[in-house]
Design a protein around this motif. Structure first.
Motif, PDB file in Angstrom:
ATOM      1  N   ASP B  75      46.683  34.177   6.618  1.00 46.27           N
ATOM      2  CA  ASP B  75      47.226  33.618   5.370  1.00 46.27           C
ATOM      3  C   ASP B  75      46.507  32.314   5.014  1.00 46.27           C
ATOM      4  O   ASP B  75      46.199  32.051   3.850  1.00 46.27           O
ATOM      5  CB  ASP B  75      48.726  33.331   5.502  1.00 46.27           C
ATOM      6  CG  ASP B  75      49.553  34.605   5.520  1.00 46.27           C
ATOM      7  OD1 ASP B  75      48.936  35.699   5.473  1.00 46.27           O
ATOM      8  OD2 ASP B  75      50.786  34.507   5.599  1.00 46.27           O
ATOM      9  N   ALA B  76      46.244  31.493   6.043  1.00 46.41           N
ATOM     10  CA  ALA B  76      45.603  30.203   5.808  1.00 46.41           C
ATOM     11  C   ALA B  76      44.166  30.383   5.318  1.00 46.41           C
ATOM     12  O   ALA B  76      43.651  29.564   4.553  1.00 46.41           O
ATOM     13  CB  ALA B  76      45.616  29.361   7.077  1.00 46.41           C
ATOM     14  N   LEU B  77      43.536  31.467   5.737  1.00 48.69           N
ATOM     15  CA  LEU B  77      42.134  31.701   5.366  1.00 48.69           C
ATOM     16  C   LEU B  77      41.989  32.567   4.115  1.00 48.69           C
ATOM     17  O   LEU B  77      40.883  32.743   3.604  1.00 48.69           O
ATOM     18  CB  LEU B  77      41.392  32.372   6.522  1.00 48.69           C
ATOM     19  CG  LEU B  77      41.042  31.469   7.716  1.00 48.69           C
ATOM     20  CD1 LEU B  77      40.690  32.318   8.920  1.00 48.69           C
ATOM     21  CD2 LEU B  77      39.894  30.536   7.359  1.00 48.69           C
ATOM     22  N   ALA B  78      43.113  33.109   3.651  1.00 49.38           N
ATOM     23  CA  ALA B  78      43.032  34.123   2.578  1.00 49.38           C
ATOM     24  C   ALA B  78      42.356  33.583   1.323  1.00 49.38           C
ATOM     25  O   ALA B  78      41.714  34.336   0.586  1.00 49.38           O
ATOM     26  CB  ALA B  78      44.432  34.632   2.253  1.00 49.38           C
ATOM     27  N   ASN B  79      42.496  32.286   1.025  1.00 49.05           N
ATOM     28  CA  ASN B  79      41.916  31.716  -0.196  1.00 49.05           C
ATOM     29  C   ASN B  79      40.562  31.052   0.037  1.00 49.05           C
ATOM     30  O   ASN B  79      40.001  30.459  -0.887  1.00 49.05           O
ATOM     31  CB  ASN B  79      42.884  30.689  -0.788  1.00 49.05           C
ATOM     32  CG  ASN B  79      44.068  31.338  -1.491  1.00 49.05           C
ATOM     33  OD1 ASN B  79      43.912  31.923  -2.569  1.00 49.05           O
ATOM     34  ND2 ASN B  79      45.239  31.272  -0.890  1.00 49.05           N
ATOM     35  N   ALA B  80      40.048  31.119   1.259  1.00 49.23           N
ATOM     36  CA  ALA B  80      38.807  30.398   1.562  1.00 49.23           C
ATOM     37  C   ALA B  80      37.625  30.988   0.807  1.00 49.23           C
ATOM     38  O   ALA B  80      37.457  32.206   0.768  1.00 49.23           O
ATOM     39  CB  ALA B  80      38.536  30.449   3.058  1.00 49.23           C
ATOM     40  N   PRO B  81      36.791  30.137   0.195  1.00 50.00           N
ATOM     41  CA  PRO B  81      35.601  30.643  -0.503  1.00 50.00           C
ATOM     42  C   PRO B  81      34.612  31.296   0.475  1.00 50.00           C
ATOM     43  O   PRO B  81      33.879  32.191   0.083  1.00 50.00           O
ATOM     44  CB  PRO B  81      34.980  29.383  -1.125  1.00 50.00           C
ATOM     45  CG  PRO B  81      36.044  28.348  -1.112  1.00 50.00           C
ATOM     46  CD  PRO B  81      36.945  28.672   0.027  1.00 50.00           C
ATOM     47  N   ALA B  82      34.593  30.815   1.722  1.00 51.02           N
ATOM     48  CA  ALA B  82      33.701  31.407   2.724  1.00 51.02           C
ATOM     49  C   ALA B  82      34.306  31.189   4.104  1.00 51.02           C
ATOM     50  O   ALA B  82      34.879  30.135   4.376  1.00 51.02           O
ATOM     51  CB  ALA B  82      32.315  30.745   2.660  1.00 51.02           C
ATOM     52  N   ARG B  83      34.173  32.184   4.975  1.00 54.79           N
ATOM     53  CA  ARG B  83      34.745  32.059   6.312  1.00 54.79           C
ATOM     54  C   ARG B  83      33.848  32.733   7.336  1.00 54.79           C
ATOM     55  O   ARG B  83      33.024  33.594   7.008  1.00 54.79           O
ATOM     56  CB  ARG B  83      36.147  32.669   6.370  1.00 54.79           C
ATOM     57  CG  ARG B  83      36.156  34.155   6.060  1.00 54.79           C
ATOM     58  CD  ARG B  83      37.549  34.733   6.122  1.00 54.79           C
ATOM     59  NE  ARG B  83      37.985  34.914   7.512  1.00 54.79           N
ATOM     60  CZ  ARG B  83      39.108  35.550   7.850  1.00 54.79           C
ATOM     61  NH1 ARG B  83      39.898  36.054   6.899  1.00 54.79           N
ATOM     62  NH2 ARG B  83      39.438  35.690   9.103  1.00 54.79           N
ATOM     63  N   VAL B  84      34.001  32.315   8.569  1.00 57.49           N
ATOM     64  CA  VAL B  84      33.370  32.990   9.704  1.00 57.49           C
ATOM     65  C   VAL B  84      34.455  33.167  10.744  1.00 57.49           C
ATOM     66  O   VAL B  84      35.024  32.174  11.212  1.00 57.49           O
ATOM     67  CB  VAL B  84      32.263  32.129  10.360  1.00 57.49           C
ATOM     68  CG1 VAL B  84      31.380  32.983  11.240  1.00 57.49           C
ATOM     69  CG2 VAL B  84      31.481  31.364   9.356  1.00 57.49           C
ATOM     70  N   GLY B  85      34.760  34.381  11.098  1.00 61.10           N
ATOM     71  CA  GLY B  85      35.815  34.620  12.077  1.00 61.10           C
ATOM     72  C   GLY B  85      37.104  33.968  11.625  1.00 61.10           C
ATOM     73  O   GLY B  85      37.587  34.241  10.528  1.00 61.10           O
ATOM     74  N   THR B  86      37.636  33.080  12.437  1.00 52.54           N
ATOM     75  CA  THR B  86      38.888  32.423  12.074  1.00 52.54           C
ATOM     76  C   THR B  86      38.650  30.992  11.597  1.00 52.54           C
ATOM     77  O   THR B  86      39.528  30.148  11.684  1.00 52.54           O
ATOM     78  CB  THR B  86      39.859  32.407  13.280  1.00 52.54           C
ATOM     79  OG1 THR B  86      39.194  31.790  14.380  1.00 52.54           O
ATOM     80  CG2 THR B  86      40.278  33.817  13.651  1.00 52.54           C
TER      81      THR B  86
END
Lengths: 486, 95
Positions: B75-86
């Motif tokens: 949920d915390a990462l759902a809006n991230a423009p870019a992510r790697v893993g967690t």
């Protein structure tokens, strides 16, 4: 019988309890109204008819089981700066264009627990920075009384939706007049509660020491019902004040005979507009006929309200908006070289002109060498404004004054002249500076048929006094019953 | 002028805003007007006046030190423009 969308929440609640209609039928009536006129008014950023009908079905189950609460099944519009889990919440900005909050604002949770029907998110000035809804990234909301005019801002969508029958009630937020100004311009009733009366948890922050959420509705009764729902302490907001609030509907029918209203001479020395002066004179006659006494009083630092506000609010905004960095959520620029450049390009693309202007102003006011001259000076003037009100309330129960210095103006008229736009809030800003409750009530119409609002201001946590006075005023007048000819 | 073009550049950098030349010119003129309007505050005597940070007497609310669920990572990462893993993915900061 009138269409459901034209009725008040109190009337619809009675109909629901008597099982003369279902929440689904009421919601459908509002959705059909939206379908018919939204193209002209543009109150909403995001509409969610399917979700609204689902919520209405749930409400009907609750009502069917005899577990309905006062506002169960009533359709509401929520300003686009209050988080609704999984629903796009953009704050009128490109930078939050795809933001879907992972949690509910406290006020949104209260609406859901009540079984209210959320129709969608109402349009607003970007980050609530504006007095006209023109700074929204999604385009300008139109005034339902004349679609060439602005609806006021920043909660313009929330006000226009209620006026146009696109929502029964709505939530707005008010940092310098953003509930009361559009309420006045669209001829609806709206209250900015005392700072700390309603939780700000989940409200996208603009200026945290001034922001406050409040309801907008067709009359004082609906405002009272909404206040009953949303006022209260919230441990998740450290500025939320722990205290008991009365049942505001108890004050609707109380007589106002013997109460005293104050008229601040400084406000009236600024009244150049005949329509606004006329509405205040009419309101005074109405209140006098109800047995209200009037006293003149002085708020000597009122003239400095706007100057102090436009230091304090942008200063707080420049700090609050630092979180929009293209990392955790929101827009990120596609091309950049390095971290700082990523921030700078992301924010340049994501924010509109008014937000940039206020970030620049606030950053300047807080920057090394200018803090004492601007922010500290403004914070001291704020103390003086608050003292003025405290002294004024020694001689009256509430203050009567205009909401705006003129009727609503034309789209584009002030958008390139920041100071003229800022002066629109001359009568509303001092109330936020002191953290007082203030209520805008329809006060009649100009020669050209445009809405003119009156404003009532009370001491801290005396919202009940505003409800009592507004309800009495509305029993004696019919301005609040007029609907725009759309 | 109360605000120079160098100051506008500096404030834009502090505010992390990549402004165009036209924007800088416009904001310089507008900020100048606004700051001139603010000059009226100098008329007010504020000697011995305490500054006011907000309308509410601030205090530090204490609560029980109970373990509660945090926001789930997805949920915390759902809006991230870019992510790697967690994690949130950001441009390289250290050369």
């Amino acid at each position: 019988m009138a269409n459901f969308y034209e009725m008040t929440a109190a009337e619809l609640a009675r109909i629901l309890r008597a099982k003369e209609a279902t929440s689904v039928e009421i919601t459908q009536s509002v959705l059909e109204r939206i379908e018919a006129i939204e193209g002209k008014v543009r109150s909403y950023v995001t509409l969610d008819p399917e979700s609204a009908v689902d919520m209405a079905k749930e409400a009907d189950k609750i009502l069917g089981a005899g577990k309905g609460r006062p506002l169960t099944g009533i359709p509401i519009a929520v300003k686009d700066n209050m988080c609704v889990t999984g629903k796009r919440t953009t704050c009128g900005s490109r930078i939050l264009g795809n933001f879907k909050p992972p949690y509910d604002a406290t006020v949104v949770r209260l609406l859901k627990d009540e079984g209210m029907v959320i129709l969608g998110s109402a349009n607003m000035d970007e980050f609530a920075m504006g007095s006209s809804t023109e700074t929204s990234y999604w385009g300008t909301t139109r005034n339902p009384w004349n679609t060439e005019l602005i609806p006021g801002g920043s909660s313009g969508g929330s006000a226009a939706a209620v006026a146009a029958g696109e929502a029964i009630v709505s939530l707005g937020s008010d940092t310098g007049g953003s509930i009361r100004l559009p309420a006045a311009f669209c001829s609806v009733s709206g209250i900015k509660p005392t700072y700390g009366a309603v939780s700000r948890y989940g409200l996208v922050a603009y200026a945290s020491s001034l922001d406050q959420i409040g309801p907008m509705a067709k009359d004082a009764q609906d405002v009272a019902l909404m206040l009953n729902l949303i006022c209260g302490h919230d441990p998740r907001d450290s500025t939320s004040v722990p205290r008991e609030h009365p049942d505001f509907t108890d004050f609707l029918d109380r007589p106002v005979k013997g109460m005293t209203l104050g008229l601040p001479t400084e406000f009236f020395s600024k009244l150049e507009n005949e329509d606004v002066a006329g509405a205040i004179a009419d309101a005074r006659r109405v209140f006098e006929a109800l047995g209200v006494k009037f006293v003149e009083l002085s708020l000597p630092h009122l003239d400095y309200g706007i100057a102090a506000y436009y230091i304090i609010a942008p200063s707080e905004a420049s700090s609050n908006l630092a979180r929009y960095d293209g990392v955790k959520y929101g827009h990120r620029a596609e091309e950049y070289s390095g971290m700082i450049d990523m921030y700078c390009k992301t924010r340049a693309e994501g924010f509109g002109p008014e937000v940039k202007r206020r970030i620049m102003l606030g950053t300047y006011a807080l920057s090394s060498g200018y803090y004492d001259a601007y922010y500290l000076k403004a914070a001291k003037v704020r103390t003086l404004i608050t003292r003025d009100f405290r002294k004024a309330f020694e001689s009256c129960d509430a203050i009567l004054c205009p909401t705006a210095p003129s009727p609503p103006f034309r789209i584009g008229e002030k958008i390139d002249d920041p100071i003229q736009m800022y002066l629109t809030d001359v009568f509303t800003i001092p109330v936020n500076m002191a953290g007082l409750p203030g209520m805008a009530v329809p006060g009649g119409f100009s020669k050209d048929g445009l809405p003119v609002g009156i404003q009532l201001i009370a001491p801290h946590f005396q919202e009940a006094v505003l409800i009592q006075l507004s309800a009495a005023f509305q029993r004696a007048t019919d301005h609040h019953l007029k609907r725009p000819p759309l | 002028m109360k605000i120079t073009s160098e100051q506008v550049d500096y404030v834009a950098l502090l505010g992390r805003l990549d402004l165009t030349r036209e924007e800088k010119q416009k904001y310089q003129a507008q900020l100048d007007d606004i700051l001139k309007y603010m000059d009226m505050l100098a008329e007010v005597s504020t000697d011995d006046v305490e500054p006011m940070a907000g309308p509410v007497e601030l205090y530090t609310p204490l609560r029980e030190d109970e373990v509660k669920d945090s926001l789930p990572i997805e949920d915390a990462l759902a809006n991230a423009p870019a992510r790697v893993g967690t994690s949130f993915r950001v441009p390289k900061v250290i050369e």
